[in-house]
Design an enzyme around this catalytic site. Structure first.
Site, short mmCIF file in Angstrom:
data_model
loop_
_atom_site.label_atom_id
_atom_site.label_comp_id
_atom_site.label_asym_id
_atom_site.label_seq_id
_atom_site.Cartn_x
_atom_site.Cartn_y
_atom_site.Cartn_z
N GLN A 69 -0.30 5.36 -9.64
CA GLN A 69 -1.00 4.93 -10.78
C GLN A 69 -2.14 4.73 -11.48
OE1 GLN A 69 -0.02 0.36 -10.38
NE2 GLN A 69 -1.61 0.13 -11.64
N CYS A 75 1.58 -0.53 -12.79
CA CYS A 75 2.37 -1.27 -11.89
C CYS A 75 4.22 -1.39 -12.01
CB CYS A 75 1.52 -2.02 -10.47
SG CYS A 75 1.43 -4.07 -11.78
N HIS A 369 0.92 -7.99 -10.11
CA HIS A 369 0.88 -6.67 -9.85
C HIS A 369 2.75 -6.59 -9.51
CE1 HIS A 369 -0.15 -3.15 -8.10
NE2 HIS A 369 0.99 -3.27 -7.02
N ASN A 390 3.78 0.83 -1.72
CA ASN A 390 2.35 0.33 -3.84
C ASN A 390 2.97 1.36 -3.98
OD1 ASN A 390 0.86 -1.19 -5.16
ND2 ASN A 390 -0.22 -1.62 -3.73
#
Length: 450
Positions: A69, A75, A369, A390
């Site tokens: 990102q 996110c 997040h 992630n």
């Protein structure tokens, strides 16, 4: 009778005594040198957390490369698109495939502007110093979001492959775009509030809203590019078969390749504060992006039940979108989230410990997040650690994947999204209840934006 307390100023004798006590403590003087040279976290890092959280898992879903990102707060959007991508790559045998985050980002910004207008008009008779108006004006829009918000975007605008709408300078580094949009929205709020104060007609207000939305659209089109109305989709699957789809619309692409019925998925939270009993649903006032979109709704469950549902979905072969406070007790470069990652208590000889409920109630923690659960390490069918995809690229963690200890999950994970059919009969009955409305500033209204 209310007890009165006098304010207590610091006096010089107290400070002199504190200095003398510090200088007399040889251990603190030695640790001072370590913190001075290396910083707090490096000095407090616990090597046991690294040893205990190796990136190996007995349950490990195949997901492909990690996305990035970059310098944006998308996110939640990346995590949602990744959950769709995981199923697409399996169903259609795709390799190294990504959906366009920039396409969804454009429509999110566009819809958030309109959502802001509605809230500004609804609160126009309140003073700008009121808590609600001040809350709106503090951040008219931002990159962050929630699961239900991205579902609203998918349903209304569909989705496209990344090749159809690639990243731009403003999508990858969003600070200038956010500052520009927020300046514009605050200026527009002045006019909207003035119109309401002067009893303008609904048609007049709507004409101004449309003109304002055109301005926002222009800023977005210049910064992010125009979203495609039609595009060609080409790919070669892992068996070498070539597929070429001509003139697809984003909605047709979503229906054919997305293949997820988002109405089947629900948000489960763990908020163990006194004001939020378990087995009850909640929503948040003024939280959303699409005015006529899917309303935010959570079912609050004990952590043991939340983890049980997450594990069930993983065992069924499907990854899990989840929200957490990633900055807490997290070693970023090593990709480790462990409750014992740092020992601040030993370093400073100070008690920093709080319960999860206390951290939420006193502003120490909230969801910041969103990522994706893609595996777990089970010992006697009980998870000891979890594999996390992630969206920070492949230079951190194990090729971009993080390890989350089960103890860390207990303390800092606040939300998961799972299929409704995984819930027990009792949980489904609780899910069907009317949600309690929380204030816009409630910690469970936090947007994932790291």
């Amino acid at each position: 009778m209310k007890k009165e307390f006098n304010m207590s100023a610091i006096n010089q004798d107290e400070t002199a005594a504190f200095r003398a006590a510090f200088l007399a403590n040889d251990k603190q003087r030695a640790l001072q040198r370590a913190v001075w040279k290396n910083g707090i976290k490096a000095s407090a890092e616990n090597e046991a957390a690294v040893v205990e959280n190796t990136p190996l898992f007995s349950l490990d879903l195949a997901t492909g490369k990690v996305a990035n990102q970059k310098k944006s707060g998308r996110c939640w959007m990346f995590a949602a698109l990744n959950t769709v991508r995981h199923q697409m790559t399996t169903n259609f045998q795709l390799k190294d495939f990504e959906l366009s985050q920039n396409y969804t980002y454009f429509w999110d910004k566009y819809e958030k502007a309109n959502y802001f207008y509605d809230n500004i008009i609804a609160t126009a008779q309140e003073p700008v110093t009121s808590r609600k108006v001040a809350f709106l004006l503090a951040t008219p829009q931002q990159d962050g979001g929630q699961w239900d918000m991205v579902v609203s975007l998918f349903k209304k605008y569909g989705m496209v492959p990344k090749t159809a709408m690639p990243e731009t300078a403003s999508s990858e580094n969003s600070s200038e775009l956010n500052a520009t949009l927020n300046q514009l929205l605050r200026k527009q709020a002045i006019t909207l509030r003035h119109l309401v104060a002067n009893q303008a007609s609904a048609d007049d207000i709507d004409q101004h809203r449309q003109a304002f939305l055109q301005d926002v659209y222009n800023v977005l089109a210049m910064s992010l590019g125009l979203p495609p109305e039609h595009f060609d989709f080409e790919f070669r699957d892992t068996e070498g078969n070539f597929v070429h789809e001509k003139a697809m619309t984003p909605q047709a692409f979503f229906e054919k390749y997305g293949r997820m019925d988002f109405d089947d998925y629900v948000s489960i939270i763990n908020a163990p504060t006194a004001d939020k009993p378990f087995m009850q649903t909640y929503t948040v006032d003024m939280l959303g992006n699409v005015v006529d979109g899917k309303p935010v709704k959570y079912l609050n469950l004990p952590m043991s039940e939340l983890k049980e549902l997450a594990l069930k979905q993983l065992q069924a072969g499907e990854s899990v979108w989840f929200g957490c406070d990633v900055g807490q007790s997290s070693i970023r470069d090593k990709g480790i989230m462990a409750a014992n990652a740092y020992d601040l208590n030993a370093l400073f000889d100070v008690d920093f410990d709080m319960t999860k409920a206390q951290r939420l109630a006193y502003g120490e923690s909230m969801m910041t997040h969103a990522m994706v659960l893609t595996g777990a390490d089970l010992v006697d069918q009980v998870p000891t650690k979890w594999k996390v995809e992630n969206s920070w690229g492949d230079k951190v963690g194990a090729d971009g994947f993080f390890v989350m200890s089960d103890a860390w999950m207990d303390q800092y994970t606040y939300q998961i999204v799972v299929r409704k059919d995984l819930l027990s009969t009792q949980q489904q009955a609780a899910l069907a209840t009317e949600p309690k409305v929380l204030g816009p500033w409630d910690p469970m209204g936090a947007l994932a934006n790291n």
